[in-house]
Write an enzyme that holds these catalytic residues in place. Sequence first.
Site, mmCIF file in Angstrom:
data_model
loop_
_atom_site.group_PDB
_atom_site.id
_atom_site.type_symbol
_atom_site.label_atom_id
_atom_site.label_comp_id
_atom_site.label_asym_id
_atom_site.label_seq_id
_atom_site.Cartn_x
_atom_site.Cartn_y
_atom_site.Cartn_z
ATOM 1 N N GLU A 159 0.830 -1.216 0.000
ATOM 2 C CA GLU A 159 0.000 0.000 0.000
ATOM 3 C C GLU A 159 0.865 1.267 0.000
ATOM 4 O O GLU A 159 2.062 1.222 0.287
ATOM 5 C CB GLU A 159 -0.938 0.017 1.211
ATOM 6 N N LYS A 214 -3.267 -1.725 15.744
ATOM 7 C CA LYS A 214 -2.827 -0.937 16.898
ATOM 8 C C LYS A 214 -3.957 -0.834 17.902
ATOM 9 O O LYS A 214 -5.117 -0.812 17.527
ATOM 10 C CB LYS A 214 -2.478 0.487 16.444
HETATM 11 N N1 PSU Z 1 -2.813 1.732 10.854
HETATM 12 C C1 PSU Z 1 -1.483 1.794 11.016
HETATM 13 N N2 PSU Z 1 -0.726 2.351 10.049
HETATM 14 C C2 PSU Z 1 -1.278 2.843 8.891
HETATM 15 C C3 PSU Z 1 -2.688 2.757 8.725
HETATM 16 C C4 PSU Z 1 -3.402 2.200 9.718
HETATM 17 O O1 PSU Z 1 -1.002 1.365 12.034
HETATM 18 O O2 PSU Z 1 -0.546 3.363 8.046
HETATM 19 C C5 PSU Z 1 -3.320 3.253 7.457
HETATM 20 C C6 PSU Z 1 -3.603 2.089 6.493
HETATM 21 O O3 PSU Z 1 -3.438 2.531 5.170
HETATM 22 C C7 PSU Z 1 -5.067 1.788 6.758
HETATM 23 C C8 PSU Z 1 -5.597 3.171 7.045
HETATM 24 O O4 PSU Z 1 -5.726 1.165 5.686
HETATM 25 O O5 PSU Z 1 -4.581 3.836 7.758
HETATM 26 C C9 PSU Z 1 -6.888 3.127 7.829
HETATM 27 O O6 PSU Z 1 -7.417 4.391 7.923
HETATM 28 P P1 PSU Z 1 -8.896 4.598 8.499
HETATM 29 O O7 PSU Z 1 -8.820 4.208 9.936
HETATM 30 O O8 PSU Z 1 -9.192 6.028 8.294
HETATM 31 O O9 PSU Z 1 -9.774 3.685 7.687
#
Ligand code: PSU
Length: 307
Positions: free
Chosen positions: A27, A161
């Site tokens: 990604e 996390k």
């Molecule tokens: N969690 C992490 N590192 C990240 C992300 C999430 O520990 O870089 C990024 C990933 O790309 C994930 C996105 O798909 O954040 C999720 O964002 P949201 O919670 O807004 O869906």
Amino acid sequence: MSFKKYLSITDEIAEAIKKGKPVVALESTILSHGMPYPENVEFANNVEKIVRENGAIPATTAIINGKLKVGLNKEELLLMCKADNIGKVSRRDVATYLATKQNGATTVATTMLIAEMAKIRVFATGGIGGVHRGAQQTMDISADLQELAHTNVAVIGAGCKSILDIGLTLEYLETMGVPVLGYKTDDFPAFYTTKSGFGVDYNLPDAKTTAKIMKTKWDLGLKGGILIANPIPEQYSLDFDEMEMVINQALKLADEKGIKGKETTPFLLANIKEITKGQSFASNLQLAYNNAKVASEIAVEFAKISK
Ligand code: PSU
Ligand code: MN
């Protein structure tokens, strides 16, 4: 199908897919919105190198100039890392970004979507998005979970996390019928730490068994992804209670500043790094490298039985 006109796959990756060779999707949100420049450049290069060293071809995804990119050249990788005017593109943003030619980094959800269009079945990330703490009130649930419910890609990540409610995240995945498999572990990992206190559905002994489960699921027509939870290597693991304190501090700050919606995750990540003075960042790098390695091994085994 008409989506093909939006796909731009590098020659090397297109050739590999055609021949059934192992390919691992990566990604770009982790680069643009999860890590600082220029450290993310070194990270991006290292991850791709690790995938190659382990017998697969890396396919970093992004949305650039009206195309769904599968495989980025040096210039495009740099564009994502510098992150100037690079949006965070989740499923709902894809069509808008393509049609209006805005550049964007792909989240786990969007990377899965693009990987499936390109017929890539394995994707390595850091950690997935999930059900946020307090979601009972805010309804903040990452689109990553819906994508895991519907899109046929195996995602290798170090769990999630504990900025999230890990218990609720696992409940959601259960409801959606997403297998949550531990790679050589009984415990669902919590990103920085090997254990979260929650279990997984099955302890995978090796890449070969993982590939077999993937193939069986999709042979059966059971649509949707698989989450392969791969714990951070022990030597880089941080103290769970210490990280809880840091995360709570970051959550409090987000609350005070009224951070909402898609800003939440990047805000929390940046603040955790700040509070731990970069120590958490070193662990973040190592767990992502380890995911790339395991994903490549799985892709190699999956390619063997999918011929
Ligand atoms: N969690 C992490 N590192 C990240 C992300 C999430 O520990 O870089 C990024 C990933 O790309 C994930 C996105 O798909 O954040 C999720 O964002 P949201 O919670 O807004 O869906
Ligand atoms: Mn959200």
